[in-house]
Scaffold this active site. Structure first.
Site, PDB file in Angstrom:
ATOM      1  N   CYS A   5       3.477 -74.023   4.220  1.00  0.00           N
ATOM      2  CA  CYS A   5       3.061 -73.591   2.880  1.00  0.00           C
ATOM      3  C   CYS A   5       3.024 -72.069   2.822  1.00  0.00           C
ATOM      4  O   CYS A   5       2.403 -71.413   3.667  1.00  0.00           O
ATOM      5  CB  CYS A   5       1.677 -74.169   2.565  1.00  0.00           C
ATOM      6  SG  CYS A   5       0.924 -73.485   1.070  1.00  0.00           S
ATOM      7  N   CYS A   8      -0.560 -70.717   2.583  1.00  0.00           N
ATOM      8  CA  CYS A   8      -1.268 -70.887   3.862  1.00  0.00           C
ATOM      9  C   CYS A   8      -0.820 -69.819   4.853  1.00  0.00           C
ATOM     10  O   CYS A   8      -1.639 -69.258   5.588  1.00  0.00           O
ATOM     11  CB  CYS A   8      -1.025 -72.281   4.427  1.00  0.00           C
ATOM     12  SG  CYS A   8      -1.891 -73.608   3.566  1.00  0.00           S
ATOM     13  N   ASP A  31       0.275 -60.590  -7.145  1.00  0.00           N
ATOM     14  CA  ASP A  31       1.482 -61.384  -7.343  1.00  0.00           C
ATOM     15  C   ASP A  31       2.660 -60.427  -7.174  1.00  0.00           C
ATOM     16  O   ASP A  31       2.655 -59.332  -7.738  1.00  0.00           O
ATOM     17  CB  ASP A  31       1.474 -61.988  -8.748  1.00  0.00           C
ATOM     18  CG  ASP A  31       2.557 -63.026  -8.952  1.00  0.00           C
ATOM     19  OD1 ASP A  31       3.737 -62.736  -8.661  1.00  0.00           O
ATOM     20  OD2 ASP A  31       2.231 -64.126  -9.423  1.00  0.00           O
ATOM     21  N   HIS A  47      -5.933 -75.414   2.577  1.00  0.00           N
ATOM     22  CA  HIS A  47      -4.871 -75.945   1.735  1.00  0.00           C
ATOM     23  C   HIS A  47      -5.363 -77.085   0.851  1.00  0.00           C
ATOM     24  O   HIS A  47      -5.891 -78.080   1.331  1.00  0.00           O
ATOM     25  CB  HIS A  47      -3.706 -76.444   2.605  1.00  0.00           C
ATOM     26  CG  HIS A  47      -2.532 -76.906   1.800  1.00  0.00           C
ATOM     27  ND1 HIS A  47      -1.626 -76.036   1.277  1.00  0.00           N
ATOM     28  CD2 HIS A  47      -2.147 -78.132   1.412  1.00  0.00           C
ATOM     29  CE1 HIS A  47      -0.704 -76.712   0.601  1.00  0.00           C
ATOM     30  NE2 HIS A  47      -1.006 -77.998   0.668  1.00  0.00           N
ATOM     31  N   GLY A  88      -0.151 -74.212 -10.070  1.00  0.00           N
ATOM     32  CA  GLY A  88       0.425 -74.684  -8.822  1.00  0.00           C
ATOM     33  C   GLY A  88       1.885 -75.017  -9.055  1.00  0.00           C
ATOM     34  O   GLY A  88       2.444 -75.885  -8.412  1.00  0.00           O
ATOM     35  N   HIS A  93       0.011 -75.145  -3.700  1.00  0.00           N
ATOM     36  CA  HIS A  93      -1.247 -74.739  -3.078  1.00  0.00           C
ATOM     37  C   HIS A  93      -2.078 -74.220  -4.243  1.00  0.00           C
ATOM     38  O   HIS A  93      -1.641 -73.314  -4.961  1.00  0.00           O
ATOM     39  CB  HIS A  93      -0.983 -73.621  -2.051  1.00  0.00           C
ATOM     40  CG  HIS A  93      -2.191 -73.162  -1.294  1.00  0.00           C
ATOM     41  ND1 HIS A  93      -2.276 -73.268   0.069  1.00  0.00           N
ATOM     42  CD2 HIS A  93      -3.344 -72.589  -1.703  1.00  0.00           C
ATOM     43  CE1 HIS A  93      -3.442 -72.760   0.474  1.00  0.00           C
ATOM     44  NE2 HIS A  93      -4.104 -72.342  -0.596  1.00  0.00           N
ATOM     45  N   HIS A  95      -4.041 -72.324  -6.820  1.00  0.00           N
ATOM     46  CA  HIS A  95      -4.226 -70.889  -6.964  1.00  0.00           C
ATOM     47  C   HIS A  95      -4.513 -70.536  -8.416  1.00  0.00           C
ATOM     48  O   HIS A  95      -4.146 -71.259  -9.325  1.00  0.00           O
ATOM     49  CB  HIS A  95      -3.027 -70.095  -6.438  1.00  0.00           C
ATOM     50  CG  HIS A  95      -1.702 -70.427  -7.053  1.00  0.00           C
ATOM     51  ND1 HIS A  95      -1.010 -71.578  -6.754  1.00  0.00           N
ATOM     52  CD2 HIS A  95      -0.943 -69.753  -7.944  1.00  0.00           C
ATOM     53  CE1 HIS A  95       0.131 -71.592  -7.430  1.00  0.00           C
ATOM     54  NE2 HIS A  95       0.196 -70.493  -8.171  1.00  0.00           N
ATOM     55  N   HIS A  97      -4.319 -67.438 -11.355  1.00  0.00           N
ATOM     56  CA  HIS A  97      -3.699 -66.188 -11.791  1.00  0.00           C
ATOM     57  C   HIS A  97      -4.720 -65.447 -12.632  1.00  0.00           C
ATOM     58  O   HIS A  97      -5.326 -66.031 -13.539  1.00  0.00           O
ATOM     59  CB  HIS A  97      -2.477 -66.467 -12.682  1.00  0.00           C
ATOM     60  CG  HIS A  97      -1.317 -67.039 -11.958  1.00  0.00           C
ATOM     61  ND1 HIS A  97      -0.244 -66.274 -11.565  1.00  0.00           N
ATOM     62  CD2 HIS A  97      -1.045 -68.304 -11.565  1.00  0.00           C
ATOM     63  CE1 HIS A  97       0.646 -67.049 -10.964  1.00  0.00           C
ATOM     64  NE2 HIS A  97       0.172 -68.292 -10.952  1.00  0.00           N
TER      65      HIS A  97
END
Length: 146
Positions: A5, A8, A31, A47, A88, A93, A95, A97
């Site tokens: 990943c 990860c 990002d 994860h 995602g 995974h 996340h 923003h």
């Protein structure tokens, strides 16, 4: 953590990132294809493929960090609104923003687009030096507050 990943691997520091914040549970970093300068991702270090898989207290921890970052982004970038979204789409995974919104279209749904069958592309990747400068600014803002 997953061996292959992307996020990860970033959490394990196998892949470099412009880190804004790190604690024992989460990592916040820029990002590399930002919608706007300061566009930050917050990931759990453990994860979880989807945000709904995370324990509620971990999701709350990410939201609280997002709120703190959002307040700093408003000052730093002179914006009225900062967008926050768990996604995602490109990486499986969980996340979030956090995006300083200069325009209402900076964080939106394709449902608002009148034309159909549009082709989308990823935003351009800024030079590493520009990302490093933005990361340093955000770290400075975060360090100056509690």
């Amino acid at each position: 953590m997953s061996d292959n990943c992307l996020f990860c691997r970033i959490a394990r520091q196998e892949i470099p990132a412009h880190v804004i914040h790190e604690d024992d549970r989460v990592l916040a970093f820029l990002d590399i294809q930002p919608v706007r300068p300061g566009h930050t991702l917050v990931i759990p270090k453990q994860h979880y493929p989807y945000y709904e898989d995370m324990p509620a207290d971990l999701a709350a921890h990410i939201v609280n960090l997002g709120q703190k970052l959002g307040r700093h982004m408003k000052r730093l970038y002179g914006v009225e609104r900062v967008g926050f979204a768990f996604t995602g789409i490109h990486v499986a995974h969980a996340h979030a923003h956090i995006i300083p919104m200069h325009h209402v279209q900076d964080l939106t749904s394709t449902q608002y687009i009148e034309q159909q069958d549009l082709t989308f592309k990823m935003p351009p990747q800024p030079p590493q030096e520009a990302l490093a400068t933005v990361a340093a600014q955000l770290r400075g803002e975060m360090a100056g507050s509690s």
